[in-house]
Scaffold this active site. Structure first.
Site, PDB file in Angstrom:
ATOM      1  N   LYS A  55      75.959 -34.618  71.607  1.00 35.89           N
ATOM      2  CA  LYS A  55      76.962 -34.438  72.506  1.00 35.89           C
ATOM      3  C   LYS A  55      76.690 -35.202  73.840  1.00 35.89           C
ATOM      4  CE  LYS A  55      78.475 -29.838  71.787  1.00 35.89           C
ATOM      5  NZ  LYS A  55      78.532 -28.191  72.003  1.00 35.89           N
ATOM      6  N   ARG A  93      74.224 -26.068  64.990  1.00 34.99           N
ATOM      7  CA  ARG A  93      75.578 -26.612  64.572  1.00 34.99           C
ATOM      8  C   ARG A  93      75.373 -28.119  64.523  1.00 34.99           C
ATOM      9  NH1 ARG A  93      80.115 -28.174  66.921  1.00 34.99           N
ATOM     10  NH2 ARG A  93      82.233 -27.682  65.851  1.00 34.99           N
TER      11      ARG A  93
HETATM   12  N1  PMM Z   1      80.663 -27.151  70.225  1.00 37.01           N
HETATM   13  C1  PMM Z   1      81.907 -27.664  69.979  1.00 37.01           C
HETATM   14  C2  PMM Z   1      82.629 -27.047  69.234  1.00 37.01           C
HETATM   15  N2  PMM Z   1      82.443 -25.631  68.604  1.00 37.01           N
HETATM   16  N3  PMM Z   1      80.614 -24.090  68.591  1.00 37.01           N
HETATM   17  C3  PMM Z   1      79.508 -23.360  69.070  1.00 37.01           C
HETATM   18  N4  PMM Z   1      79.302 -22.171  68.645  1.00 37.01           N
HETATM   19  N5  PMM Z   1      78.439 -24.102  69.982  1.00 37.01           N
HETATM   20  C4  PMM Z   1      78.950 -25.375  70.413  1.00 37.01           C
HETATM   21  O1  PMM Z   1      77.954 -25.933  71.041  1.00 37.01           O
HETATM   22  C5  PMM Z   1      80.177 -25.815  70.016  1.00 37.01           C
HETATM   23  C6  PMM Z   1      81.077 -25.201  69.088  1.00 37.01           C
HETATM   24  C7  PMM Z   1      82.478 -29.143  70.303  1.00 37.01           C
HETATM   25  O2  PMM Z   1      81.631 -30.050  69.633  1.00 37.01           O
HETATM   26  P1  PMM Z   1      82.409 -30.752  68.390  1.00 37.01           P
HETATM   27  O3  PMM Z   1      83.706 -31.280  68.999  1.00 37.01           O
HETATM   28  O4  PMM Z   1      81.652 -31.933  67.839  1.00 37.01           O
HETATM   29  O5  PMM Z   1      82.806 -29.808  67.108  1.00 37.01           O
END
Ligand code: PMM
Length: 288
Positions: A205, A244
């Site tokens: 991030k 994640r």
């Molecule tokens: N961050 C993203 C997308 N989905 N879901 C959860 N539970 N927690 C998160 O911090 C989260 C998520 C955004 O990140 P990405 O674009 O790399 O998927």
């Protein structure tokens, strides 16, 4: 939890796994690298993003969920839409990862509650990607995020989702400045005090890119994995249930190191040690 974004526009991996064939290859590679779960998402939530239609999201997500259902790991669907959750569950998903904690779709909590064997991840969220950064105002970020997240927990329980099916996520990067993310992480362990499993999503991030900036330019997303790994290690020590992550192997290694350390220290219990870590073995929640 390995991330499988089947979107054209996610910040770190947008477009790379958009075809079902490539998505399945990537899912298999993440399982080989040690992923215990795969999280399939068809909507980018990055700041400024616009939403796909329901049909478009279904079209992106469902064939991929069907195709990876045979890999032998639970599948989570990253969606704010009850309809996408419902169809994805029918296709093989057993976890609904709702970054809005039920706020974006009035039908979400009841839809999940109707499936007694499905887990629900409720994340702290204030607004969609197009306007989320304008909402990054808190009196006390830890207290405010905790209060708002527990309101979503209470709404989920009231809708009939069992407590042991719930996972809480503080929502790193969602309506939070870099400084607020660090303040939250400094108090990350406090989210574990409520008796629910905790999921953390910090992988690659922006606040990590800003930390590692050179000459004022944030470190590119694909070169933030070592910093992500440092936070994964801290999560494992704290007893977080899952992280994640885009990059799986290094995170898995970090978890194995902490698990090994924990099993060593249990032969001479240290005072004040909390053994409830789930990333590293035992489940923190009472029900499972
Ligand atoms: N961050 C993203 C997308 N989905 N879901 C959860 N539970 N927690 C998160 O911090 C989260 C998520 C955004 O990140 P990405 O674009 O790399 O998927």
């Amino acid at each position: 939890m390995g991330i499988l974004n089947v979107t054209p526009d996610s910040f770190s991996d947008g477009g790379r796994w958009a075809s079902p064939t490539r998505a399945v290859e990537h899912a298999r590679a993440m399982v080989d690298d040690g992923a215990d779960l795969i999280d399939v998402g068809g909507e980018s939530t990055r700041p400024g993003s616009t939403r796909p239609s329901v049909d478009e999201e279904l079209h992106r997500v469902v064939p991929v969920v069907e195709a990876i259902a045979g890999l032998g790991v639970p599948i989570s669907v990253d969606t704010m839409r009850a309809e996408v959750a419902r169809v994805a569950i029918g296709a093989g998903a057993s976890i609904v990862n709702d970054v809005s904690g039920g706020l974006a779709d009035d039908s979400m909590l009841a839809t999940v509650a109707a499936h007694a064997d499905v887990d629900y991840v409720a994340m702290h969220w204030r607004a969609h990607g197009s306007v989320m950064n304008a909402e990054a105002h808190y009196d006390d970020v830890v207290a405010d995020v905790t209060r708002e997240l527990l309101q979503r927990r209470d709404a989920a329980l009231a809708a009939g989702i069992a407590a042991d099916r719930l996972v809480l996520d503080p929502g790193y990067g969602f309506s939070k400045t870099g400084e607020q993310n660090w303040q939250l992480f400094a108090d990350n362990g406090s989210f574990l005090q409520h008796g629910h499993r905790v999921l953390v999503g910090v992988s690659r991030k922006r606040f990590l890119g800003e930390l590692l900036a050179a000459d004022g330019v944030p470190r590119p997303a694909e070169r933030r994995d070592a910093a992500t790994q440092a936070l994964t290690t801290l999560c494992a020590l704290q007893g977080v249930w899952a992280v994640r992550t885009h990059e799986v192997r290094g995170q898995r290694d970090a978890v194995e190191v902490v698990a090994r350390l924990r099993s060593t220290s249990t032969t001479r219990p240290a005072r004040g040690t909390d053994d409830s870590g789930s990333l590293t073995g035992a489940a923190p929640d009472p029900g499972r």
